[in-house]
Scaffold this motif. Sequence first.
Motif, PDB file in Angstrom:
ATOM      1  N   GLN A  22       0.860  -1.203   0.000  1.00 30.23           N
ATOM      2  CA  GLN A  22       0.000   0.000   0.000  1.00 30.23           C
ATOM      3  C   GLN A  22       0.891   1.247   0.000  1.00 30.23           C
ATOM      4  N   VAL A  23       0.853   1.976  -1.108  1.00 33.10           N
ATOM      5  CA  VAL A  23       1.666   3.194  -1.254  1.00 33.10           C
ATOM      6  C   VAL A  23       0.829   4.396  -0.830  1.00 33.10           C
ATOM      7  N   PRO A  24       1.298   5.218   0.113  1.00 27.87           N
ATOM      8  CA  PRO A  24       0.512   6.381   0.560  1.00 27.87           C
ATOM      9  C   PRO A  24       0.481   7.481  -0.507  1.00 27.87           C
ATOM     10  N   GLN A  25      -0.516   8.347  -0.376  1.00 33.68           N
ATOM     11  CA  GLN A  25      -0.659   9.459  -1.307  1.00 33.68           C
ATOM     12  C   GLN A  25       0.533  10.418  -1.193  1.00 33.68           C
ATOM     13  N   TYR A  27       3.492   9.787  -2.564  1.00 27.09           N
ATOM     14  CA  TYR A  27       4.751   9.048  -2.644  1.00 27.09           C
ATOM     15  C   TYR A  27       4.724   8.085  -3.830  1.00 27.09           C
ATOM     16  N   HIS A  28       5.894   7.805  -4.364  1.00 32.97           N
ATOM     17  CA  HIS A  28       6.110   6.741  -5.345  1.00 32.97           C
ATOM     18  C   HIS A  28       7.211   5.837  -4.818  1.00 32.97           C
ATOM     19  N   TRP A  29       6.989   4.521  -4.982  1.00 34.40           N
ATOM     20  CA  TRP A  29       8.000   3.569  -4.557  1.00 34.40           C
ATOM     21  C   TRP A  29       8.590   2.886  -5.796  1.00 34.40           C
ATOM     22  N   GLU A  42       2.702   3.354  -7.739  1.00 35.16           N
ATOM     23  CA  GLU A  42       2.011   4.614  -7.474  1.00 35.16           C
ATOM     24  C   GLU A  42       1.086   4.448  -6.275  1.00 35.16           C
ATOM     25  N   PRO A  43       0.504   5.593  -5.747  1.00 30.98           N
ATOM     26  CA  PRO A  43      -0.329   5.502  -4.547  1.00 30.98           C
ATOM     27  C   PRO A  43      -1.498   4.527  -4.720  1.00 30.98           C
ATOM     28  N   GLY A  44      -1.741   3.747  -3.672  1.00 31.64           N
ATOM     29  CA  GLY A  44      -2.791   2.735  -3.697  1.00 31.64           C
ATOM     30  C   GLY A  44      -2.230   1.346  -3.436  1.00 31.64           C
ATOM     31  N   LYS A  58      11.670   4.950  -1.491  1.00 30.28           N
ATOM     32  CA  LYS A  58      10.370   5.597  -1.280  1.00 30.28           C
ATOM     33  C   LYS A  58      10.551   7.106  -1.506  1.00 30.28           C
ATOM     34  N   ASN A  60       9.395  10.962  -2.147  1.00 28.83           N
ATOM     35  CA  ASN A  60       8.369  11.974  -1.861  1.00 28.83           C
ATOM     36  C   ASN A  60       8.132  12.792  -3.132  1.00 28.83           C
TER      37      ASN A  60
END
Length: 303
Positions: A22-25, A27-29, A42-44, A58, A60
Motif C-alpha cells: 500500500q503506497v501512501p498518497q 509518494y512513489h515507490w 504509485e499511490p494505492g 520511497k 516523496n
Amino acid sequence: MGSAAVFFVIFAVVLIVLTVKQVPQGYHWTLERFGRYTRTLEPGLSFIMPVFDKIGAKINMMEQVLDIPPQQVISRDNAMVTIDAVCFYQVFSASQSAYEVSNLDYAIRNLTMTNIRTVIGSMDLDQMLSQRDHINSQLLTIVDQATNPWGIKITRIEIKDITPPADLVNAMGGQMKAERLKRAQILEAEGTRQAAILAAEGSKQAQILEAEGQRAAAFLEAEARERAAEAEAKATMMVSQAIAKGDMQAVNYFVAQKYIDALGQIASSGNTKLIMMPLESSSVIGSLAGIGDMVKDLQNKKG
C-alpha cells in the motif's frame, strides 16, 4: 495436523503481506527485482512477487523546500556580502531521482550554492541589491537545467537576504543621506525659482491690467472731452445765431458764462481764503434767467 495448518496459515499471511503493498498518497515507490529497477509503484494497492521483488526507494513526490545555508560571496566590485537563499523543488520521476543521483538534497544544495557564487560574482553591489528578481530568475534557469536529468523540477529559488559588511552599510547610509539632502536642496531651489517666476508673472499681469485701465480711462476721458466740445460748439452756434438776430438774452448768456468760469477759477485757487464778489455779479446771475426763455424760443421755432 494442527501444527501444519497453523504453519500454512502463517505462511499465507506472510505471503500476502509480502505480496500486497500500500503506497501512501504523495509518494512513489521503486520496485527492484534481483537488485534491478523494474517499475514504479504509485499511490494505492500494488502486488509484487515476494522473495523476487523488493521495494527500492520511497520517493516523496510533493513539492519540498530546501534551505541553502548562508555563504560569503565577493561581488565584481570586490564587495564581500553574505547570501542566504531557499530552494523549492518537486520530483517528477521517482526512478531518475533514485538512481541518477546519490543524496539528492545534498546535490541540489551544493549546486545552488555554486551557482549563487557564479551569478553574484558577475554583478556589482548596486546591481545585486536592486535586481534581486533578476538574480532569482537567473539562478532558477541554471539550476533547473542542471537538475533536469535527476528527475526533479526546480520551481523557485529565492534570495532571502543579502547582507553587506557593517562598514559598507554605514557608507551606503551616508551616501543615501547625501543623496536625499541633494534632492531636498534641488526641490527647494526649484520651489524658489517657481515662486519667483509666478511673482514676476503676477507683476507683469498687474502692469498689463493697470495699463489697460489707464488706456480705457484715457479713452473715456477723451470721449467725454469730445462730447463736451461738441456741446460747447452747439451752444456757441446757438448763441451766435441769437446774437446775429439781435437777441440780447443770448449776449447776456455768453457774458455770464465767461464770468462764471472766471469766478470758478478764482474759487478753486489753493491760496484763496476769501472771495470778494463785485456788485456786477448780481446782474450777471440775473442775466442767467434769460437762458431758459431763449431755449424755449428755439424749441418753439423748431416746432
